[in-house]
Design a protein around this motif. Structure first.
Motif, PDB file in Angstrom:
ATOM      1  N   GLN A  43       0.875  -1.190   0.000  1.00 60.66           N
ATOM      2  CA  GLN A  43       0.000   0.000   0.000  1.00 60.66           C
ATOM      3  C   GLN A  43       0.901   1.225   0.000  1.00 60.66           C
ATOM      4  O   GLN A  43       1.167   1.799  -1.038  1.00 60.66           O
ATOM      5  CB  GLN A  43      -0.966  -0.063   1.166  1.00 60.66           C
ATOM      6  N   CYS A  44       1.479   1.577   1.156  1.00 60.51           N
ATOM      7  CA  CYS A  44       2.402   2.718   1.115  1.00 60.51           C
ATOM      8  C   CYS A  44       3.770   2.297   0.592  1.00 60.51           C
ATOM      9  O   CYS A  44       4.530   3.110   0.093  1.00 60.51           O
ATOM     10  CB  CYS A  44       2.526   3.365   2.488  1.00 60.51           C
ATOM     11  N   GLY A  45       4.111   1.013   0.761  1.00 57.56           N
ATOM     12  CA  GLY A  45       5.374   0.501   0.236  1.00 57.56           C
ATOM     13  C   GLY A  45       6.590   0.794   1.095  1.00 57.56           C
ATOM     14  O   GLY A  45       7.706   0.395   0.764  1.00 57.56           O
ATOM     15  N   CYS A  92       7.589  -0.401   3.887  1.00 56.97           N
ATOM     16  CA  CYS A  92       8.249  -1.574   4.494  1.00 56.97           C
ATOM     17  C   CYS A  92       9.025  -2.398   3.466  1.00 56.97           C
ATOM     18  O   CYS A  92       9.779  -3.298   3.836  1.00 56.97           O
ATOM     19  CB  CYS A  92       7.201  -2.468   5.159  1.00 56.97           C
ATOM     20  N   CYS A 129       4.690  -4.793   8.643  1.00 56.83           N
ATOM     21  CA  CYS A 129       3.999  -3.972   7.645  1.00 56.83           C
ATOM     22  C   CYS A 129       2.717  -3.464   8.303  1.00 56.83           C
ATOM     23  O   CYS A 129       1.914  -4.274   8.764  1.00 56.83           O
ATOM     24  CB  CYS A 129       3.669  -4.805   6.411  1.00 56.83           C
ATOM     25  N   ARG A 130       2.562  -2.174   8.359  1.00 54.96           N
ATOM     26  CA  ARG A 130       1.410  -1.611   9.070  1.00 54.96           C
ATOM     27  C   ARG A 130       0.191  -1.424   8.167  1.00 54.96           C
ATOM     28  O   ARG A 130      -0.856  -1.009   8.610  1.00 54.96           O
ATOM     29  CB  ARG A 130       1.784  -0.268   9.718  1.00 54.96           C
ATOM     30  N   CYS A 131       0.345  -1.703   6.859  1.00 51.98           N
ATOM     31  CA  CYS A 131      -0.774  -1.447   5.956  1.00 51.98           C
ATOM     32  C   CYS A 131      -1.540  -2.702   5.548  1.00 51.98           C
ATOM     33  O   CYS A 131      -2.750  -2.691   5.466  1.00 51.98           O
ATOM     34  CB  CYS A 131      -0.288  -0.813   4.660  1.00 51.98           C
TER      35      CYS A 131
HETATM   36  S1  FES Z   1       2.812  -1.326   2.710  1.00 54.48           S
HETATM   37 FE1  FES Z   1       2.738   0.262   4.171  1.00 54.48          FE
HETATM   38  S2  FES Z   1       3.965  -0.513   5.794  1.00 54.48           S
HETATM   39 FE2  FES Z   1       3.912  -2.135   4.422  1.00 54.48          FE
END
Ligand code: FES
Ligand code: FAD
Ligand code: FES
Lengths: 267, 161
Positions: free
Chosen positions: B94-96, B98, B130-132
């Motif tokens: 998602q945010c990438g 990690c 990974c927080r997403c």
């Molecule tokens: S994709 Fe956002 S922390 Fe892993």
């Protein structure tokens, strides 16, 4: 934040020991714990050039150098052959592989941390620590000592025909344990002896020794009763991970499972 | 103090303090793939290889690296891009943020473990948070990537398609 004035890669143990006598010097293991503190360290002493990163097996002992990583412990075939998956089980929940490739056995044992899985595991085995100045002493004695300026060189496990089990409970994977228990049994001076070590109570691990002759076919109730007795001999405390009562309950359950597993395997 | 080490197969020197940590030195040498998520050894984002083993560069003293070999994602760019394509194909990011640490540890895993099952994979990657995403996409990507490594005739493009 940790600050360090000088870094010295020791060339000899003697040099490391001499440097460490200054109040503001620190020996470094994997630095994982030390780095999170606020110490102002004048000299940090790196032991990594002194050959303390080997696990050596001889006829009577397994000698684990202080600079061995937790990952080396986890993957050590000699320990697995003697004690099954117990040692690997005691470390495999610690953060992650990258962490265990770095955190050392020396730092883990020297630190005598309340939450320590590593200490809880080794305490129940026939374990000694080798100190540069203090000679070789039983781990159970070392645990009670206050940290001093000695250097831990190795952890020595005497080989014996003992059964070993390790279990811990965590609220989430890779967190510190809420409770950690190891159970070991074997013949000592002709008598069947059980060793229980319970850590993360949240106080550091302590050892209990019992000469109990329990038949392999003991009923679940009998095993549960022994486990209750063993768990009741430790003291427990309360912190954000669990209350004293909850910890005692968990210890009882884990000890029961470990004893049952040993008895089921036969000795 | 001056340290010399091998960074992505090239000899480099760097001027460091006794308490400099490796992540800062690597970033100052241009390895911007190495990122800091937690600084407390918990998240795995700063993963690099030291002498071939995955380590957390946020907690490695740079002074101790003298004479050693360090690999960052810049040193395994092709392989990282190849696995990255599997992550993209599975919608695993998602945010990438990690991903750099995650990719480095996956590449370490495929070197170290011969044919890991899902439990072994999860255990190996437990230190990469990974927080997403909830990890499902990443696990799918790893599975497909490993299948592809076993039968190299399947092309990444086919997997994406
Ligand atoms: S994709 Fe956002 S922390 Fe892993
Ligand atoms: C985020 C985090 C999570 C953790 N989770 C767990 C867990 O779940 N279970 C668990 O059991 N442990 C856990 N630990 C502890 C970890 O496993 C190590 O025990 C700890 O980091 C110490 O090992 P180290 O090699 O990093 O030592 P360092 O941090 O380098 O040193 C710790 C102390 O020991 C001293 N020291 C180091 N080596 C020697 C030596 N040879 N002789 C004399 N003194 C020495 C140092 O001077 C310092 O005072 C955790 C640690 C962290 C940071
Ligand atoms: S930044 Fe190093 S583990 Fe999180």
């Amino acid at each position: 934040m940790l600050t360090i004035g000088n870094y010295v890669k020791a060339k000899t143990l003697e040099e490391a020991y001499e440097l460490n006598q200054a109040r503001s010097s620190r020996v470094m293991g994997g630095m994982m714990w030390m780095r999170l503190g606020n110490a102002k360290v004048k000299t940090v002493i790196d032991l990594s050039g002194l050959g303390l990163d080997q696990i050596e097996e001889s006829d009577n002992v397994i000698k684990i150098g202080a600079m061995c990583t937790l990952r080396q412990l986890e993957q050590c075939e000699a320990l697995r052959e003697l004690y099954g998956d117990g040692i690997a089980e005691s470390v495999r929940h610690i953060v992650g592989v990258q962490f265990r490739n770095q955190a050392t056995v020396g730092g883990s044992i020297y630190g005598r941390f309340g939450f320590s899985d590593v200490l809880t595991a080794f305490l129940a085995l026939d374990t000694f620590v080798e100190l540069y100045d203090g000679g070789t002493i039983r781990l159970s004695e070392f645990v009670k000592r206050k940290p001093d300026k000695d250097i831990l060189l190795s952890v020595i496990v005497r080989k014996s025909r003992r059964k070993f089990r390790y279990e811990s409970i965590r609220q989430t994977k890779t967190d510190f344990p809420v409770i950690a228990c190891s159970v070991v049994t074997g013949m000592v001076h002709g008598k069947e002896t059980w060793y229980f070590s319970v850590g993360a109570r949240p106080m550091k691990a302590e050892l209990l020794e019992k000469q109990w002759e329990i038949p392999d076919n003991a009923s679940e109730e009998v095993i549960a009763d022994y486990a209750r007795q063993a768990a009741a001999e430790f003291t427990y405390g309360t912190n954000m991970r669990g209350s004293a009562g909850y910890r005692q309950h968990l210890a009882e359950v884990l000890i029961r499972r470990e004893m049952a597993s040993i008895l089921a395997e036969g000795r | 103090m001056e340290i010399r080490f091998t960074l992505n197969k090239k000899q480099v020197t760097a001027e460091v303090n006794a308490d400099s940590v490796l992540i800062d030195v690597l970033r100052s040498l241009g390895c911007k793939s190495v990122k800091c998520g937690c600084e407390t050894t918990n998240c795995g984002l700063c993963t690099v290889w030291i002498d071939g083993k995955s380590r957390l560069s946020c907690s490695v003293l740079a002074a101790g690296i003298d004479g050693h070999e360090v690999t960052t994602m810049e040193g395994v760019e092709e392989e990282a891009a190849e696995f990255g394509a599997f992550l993209a194909a599975e919608g695993a990011e998602q945010c990438g943020f990690c991903s750099p640490g995650f990719i480095m540890n996956v590449l370490a895993m495929v070197r170290e473990l011969e044919d890991p099952d899902m439990e072994e994979i999860k255990e190996y990657l437990a230190g990469n948070l990974c927080r997403c995403t909830g990890y499902m996409g990443q696990l799918r990507a790893i599975k497909k990537y490993m299948e592809k490594r076993k039968s190299p005739v399947i092309k990444v493009r086919e997997v994406q398609g």
